[in-house]
Scaffold this active site. Sequence first.
Site, PDB file in Angstrom:
ATOM      1  N   GLY A 104      11.096 -40.844 -48.734  1.00 60.21           N
ATOM      2  CA  GLY A 104      12.190 -41.782 -48.967  1.00 60.21           C
ATOM      3  C   GLY A 104      13.512 -41.333 -48.380  1.00 60.21           C
ATOM      4  O   GLY A 104      14.018 -40.290 -48.738  1.00 60.21           O
ATOM      5  N   SER A 105      14.075 -42.089 -47.458  1.00 58.91           N
ATOM      6  CA  SER A 105      15.245 -41.590 -46.750  1.00 58.91           C
ATOM      7  C   SER A 105      15.884 -42.677 -45.893  1.00 58.91           C
ATOM      8  O   SER A 105      15.561 -43.850 -46.006  1.00 58.91           O
ATOM      9  CB  SER A 105      14.824 -40.408 -45.872  1.00 58.91           C
ATOM     10  OG  SER A 105      13.637 -40.734 -45.171  1.00 58.91           O
ATOM     11  N   ARG A 106      16.767 -42.249 -44.968  1.00 56.60           N
ATOM     12  CA  ARG A 106      17.514 -43.185 -44.139  1.00 56.60           C
ATOM     13  C   ARG A 106      17.893 -42.509 -42.825  1.00 56.60           C
ATOM     14  O   ARG A 106      18.087 -41.289 -42.774  1.00 56.60           O
ATOM     15  CB  ARG A 106      18.764 -43.595 -44.906  1.00 56.60           C
ATOM     16  CG  ARG A 106      19.697 -44.547 -44.200  1.00 56.60           C
ATOM     17  CD  ARG A 106      20.823 -44.921 -45.146  1.00 56.60           C
ATOM     18  NE  ARG A 106      22.117 -44.711 -44.564  1.00 56.60           N
ATOM     19  CZ  ARG A 106      23.253 -44.739 -45.240  1.00 56.60           C
ATOM     20  NH1 ARG A 106      23.238 -44.937 -46.551  1.00 56.60           N
ATOM     21  NH2 ARG A 106      24.398 -44.546 -44.646  1.00 56.60           N
ATOM     22  N   MET A 144      14.269 -46.248 -45.248  1.00 60.98           N
ATOM     23  CA  MET A 144      12.816 -46.107 -45.354  1.00 60.98           C
ATOM     24  C   MET A 144      12.416 -45.955 -46.814  1.00 60.98           C
ATOM     25  O   MET A 144      12.948 -45.088 -47.515  1.00 60.98           O
ATOM     26  CB  MET A 144      12.341 -44.880 -44.574  1.00 60.98           C
ATOM     27  CG  MET A 144      12.540 -44.978 -43.080  1.00 60.98           C
ATOM     28  SD  MET A 144      12.218 -43.395 -42.272  1.00 60.98           S
ATOM     29  CE  MET A 144      13.743 -42.535 -42.628  1.00 60.98           C
TER      30      MET A 144
END
Length: 216
Positions: A185-187, A97
């Site tokens: 912001g990440s996954r 993301m």
Amino acid sequence: MFHKEGFKIITIAAIVVVLGILGADKFVDIDWLVKVIQITFLVFFILILQFFRNPKRTTLINDEHIIAPVDGKVVVIEEVEEPEYFKDKRIQVSIFMSPLNVHVTRYALSGLVKYSKYHPGKYLVAWHPKASTENERTTIVVENTVFGEVLYRQIAGAMAKRIVNYAEVGQKVTQGTDAGFIKFGSRVDLYLPLGTKINVKIGDSVKGGEQIVASK
């Protein structure tokens, strides 16, 4: 509609923006600079609102489908050893993301929460290969009647400083409902049983809560 995790930040941002706009008008004498400052504050506020948006999604509940838990781009599809819970081979599907994506995490399947654990860690960029094991993260396992146990992992990125996880052990959860939030912001990694049919490919953009990423 905005996610509840953003209410406090949105309120603080609104106060800062109003004070910034009024302060620029009062204390800055150069007209063009006043406009630049005020526009900058407005853009900042719009970005905050955009980040915490929580659009309504229509989930067609189906125990034979794994849906995307988040919006983003598929960056990994591979067979890996999952070391924390299964300690055996699984199919990993990772969705990255950007700060512009919706950051709500939704349950990819219905079932019973068997495991939910928070791990403090680093803030490597979310696409880094070691992010799954070294970054701040939460690991959740949901047991489903069709797939058995499926693990998903929320992973903080270089900008993400807080992961919110609503899953509690023993809780019955419904596919597509709100499972948490990751800020800035990440996954999210999914670990699926071997033999699961993957319905996406690397580079695909997926829509959380609706798009089918895997099936029986």
